[in-house]
Design an enzyme around this catalytic site. Structure first.
Site, PDB file in Angstrom:
ATOM      1  N   TYR A 152       2.838  -7.647   9.367  1.00  0.00           N
ATOM      2  CA  TYR A 152       3.636  -8.643   8.650  1.00  0.00           C
ATOM      3  C   TYR A 152       4.048  -9.791   9.567  1.00  0.00           C
ATOM      4  CZ  TYR A 152       3.881  -5.733   4.492  1.00  0.00           C
ATOM      5  OH  TYR A 152       3.557  -5.026   3.371  1.00  0.00           O
TER       6      TYR A 152
ATOM      7  N   ARG B 156      12.313   2.238  -8.667  1.00  0.00           N
ATOM      8  CA  ARG B 156      11.732   1.091  -9.373  1.00  0.00           C
ATOM      9  C   ARG B 156      11.460   1.355 -10.852  1.00  0.00           C
ATOM     10  NH1 ARG B 156       6.902  -1.420  -5.842  1.00  0.00           N
ATOM     11  NH2 ARG B 156       5.945   0.588  -6.335  1.00  0.00           N
TER      12      ARG B 156
ATOM     13  N   ASP C  17      14.023  -1.000   3.910  1.00  0.00           N
ATOM     14  CA  ASP C  17      12.740  -1.698   3.951  1.00  0.00           C
ATOM     15  C   ASP C  17      12.227  -1.670   5.376  1.00  0.00           C
ATOM     16  OD1 ASP C  17      11.021  -3.743   2.135  1.00  0.00           O
ATOM     17  OD2 ASP C  17      10.990  -4.341   4.238  1.00  0.00           O
TER      18      ASP C  17
END
Lengths: 325, 325
Positions: free
Chosen positions: A127, A6, A51
């Site tokens: 989630y 990132r 992910d």
């Protein structure tokens, strides 16, 4: 260093604007993104670009990852009927690109090991139940308290998915695996032991036969370190909240610790970074310690600081005979 | 139980749509909102309806509190020049409504004590530096590492403000005070001890002459409990992550513990709540324990569950002679 990409301009250039799930499904791109931090920093291992929601998205639960927001679930998990939406993962059919990415990466890496990657059942469940990121995980905990059987069934299904997902990565060439329980630190030790540990143990202990090192990672898990070690971990991640010498006592004998520099320290002047990194190395004691940040790299981190940090760790003398690289 | 109002229909009816800062500045409304949970639940103390940014907003730093988002700072703290925007708080001029609210509340409460309220320097500083809520407090930590002198000056100014703010509440009739360091748990013990503890000690130790009990509250502060006690606290808040008997050892002798039921447990079926509350009471050991939730009441909590919880705590026998109410 997880999420090291990132902070890299070459990452932002290669990554493009799409969802992380789209990028993870393109083996050449995912391999390139996995390799970039190794090239730039010369770290001792790569971690797969992926992910935690890749498996549940792949079986069609209806999950996307919105930039800056994290996973978003179209129709959250609400009850027993939703278990049907979580059919078993068949890696070669559902996520063939993952093994392909692993093979590409391993072919490029040579001696450098690749760490495989999966989300732990509690964090993935959070989630699915909340519908996205959550500060207090209230709906997830409410389900855990109100219907412990359904909650256990949900975590068990997610454990099976993570287990075959990690096994596929190992078969494709991953040299170690890391199980990410980013939100486990939201639980009391009693709740963790009762409601979460069995599912995470199913994964980590279930990989014992592979012989690869198993890393069990969480944040804010100071009170859970011993339990997380007992899940069948060879290494337990420790964030910066617990000094590493103290953490080692909690993890117990025979299990290594990983960590634990505060990622925010990498925004500090170099002398401050160096002093803090040295403190981590000293508390780590040389053996049975994987130096790392306590959490993912912050996007605003200067890549040059990370490069100097890696060099500092490599150049710091360790007790003779105990250095493991 | 902090933020108990949020779950009450009478709170939502009285509160109206305005900012919490507007509501806190209207003594009759703020008094009513402070009293509602005491009337409904029969708890053993009231906590002042206020917000941690009331003092900095009152001296004109430019802060508002957006519903659902928390404090928002128009022009965040960026450097030494911004210290000038934090002039000393003069409670009778800047926040006259707070003493007025305290007097109204104390007049209504009778025997029931009122707990005064202020944000701790680190947590308030985090909002000022980040410009709002933050997951990683990266800017705040970057300032702390890069310019420790400026960071110390900022926290010292905020400590002075909290000190006179709490003193004004005590003079108006508050029987105890609570210092909220909601984000302190983001720090390593070393960073907390070096960069934050001096400012919080200035407040809590600085109130020793008042003789009122001083509660030091944080979340995720398992590794900081001993340090937080040493700041001059009579009581240290403990969230649900650390079992209370373990927490007592960390807090040390002569300091009480407050907590530590997970607020999410109040969303559970009653038998689960009751069992967990009983466990907290047993681990609390009867004396030197203020029963409470480990964090604020979740908005979706059923008021009837809280009422039953208060009754359960009141009805549970304590070791003879040790019950303090």
């Amino acid at each position: 260093m997880r999420q090291a990409g990132r902070s890299l301009p070459e990452y932002r250039a290669a990554r493009g604007p799409g969802s992380i799930l789209e990028a993870a499904a393109r083996p050449e791109l995912a391999a390139e993104l996995t390799l970039q931090p190794v090239r730039r920093y010369g770290v001792d291992a790569a971690i797969l670009f992926s992910d935690i929601v890749v498996p549940v998205a792949a079986v069609g639960f209806g999950v996307d990852v919105a930039p800056g927001r994290g996973p978003v679930v179209v129709a959250p998990f609400r009850g027993r009927d939703d278990l049907r939406r979580l059919r078993p993962l068949v890696p070669e059919e559902d996520v063939p690109y993952v093994a392909e990415t692993v093979k590409l990466v391993v072919g490029e890496l040579g001696e450098v090991p690749l760490i495989g990657f999966a989300g732990a059942p509690f964090t993935v469940a959070s989630y699915l139940v909340e519908g996205g990121a959550s500060r207090d995980h209230a709906r997830t905990k409410a389900l855990m308290y109100a219907d412990p059987e359904l909650f256990a069934a949900l975590l068990d299904v997610l454990a099976d998915m993570a287990l075959v997902f990690l096994r596929a990565q190992i078969e494709a060439g991953a040299s170690a695996v890391q199980l990410f329980d980013s939100w486990a630190g939201a639980l009391s030790p009693g709740d963790y032991a009762r409601a979460v540990l069995p599912a995470s143990t199913k994964i980590l202990a279930g990989l014992a036969d592979t012989g690869v090192p198993r890393i069990h990672f969480g944040v804010g898990t100071g009170e859970l370190l011993g339990l997380m070690a007992g899940a069948g971990a060879d290494v337990v991640g420790v964030d910066w909240r617990v000094p590493l010498d103290e953490a080692r006592g909690r993890v117990g004998p025979g299990v290594a610790v990983q960590g634990n520099l505060d990622p925010a320290l990498c925004l500090a002047p170099w002398e401050v970074v160096a002093e803090a990194a040295h403190d981590v190395l000293v508390r780590g004691g040389g053996a049975g310690h994987v130096f790392n940040l306590g959490h993912g790299v912050l996007p605003e981190t200067d890549p040059d600081v990370l490069a100097r940090l890696v060099a500092l760790v490599h150049d710091t003398p360790m007790p003779p005979g105990e250095r493991t690289r």
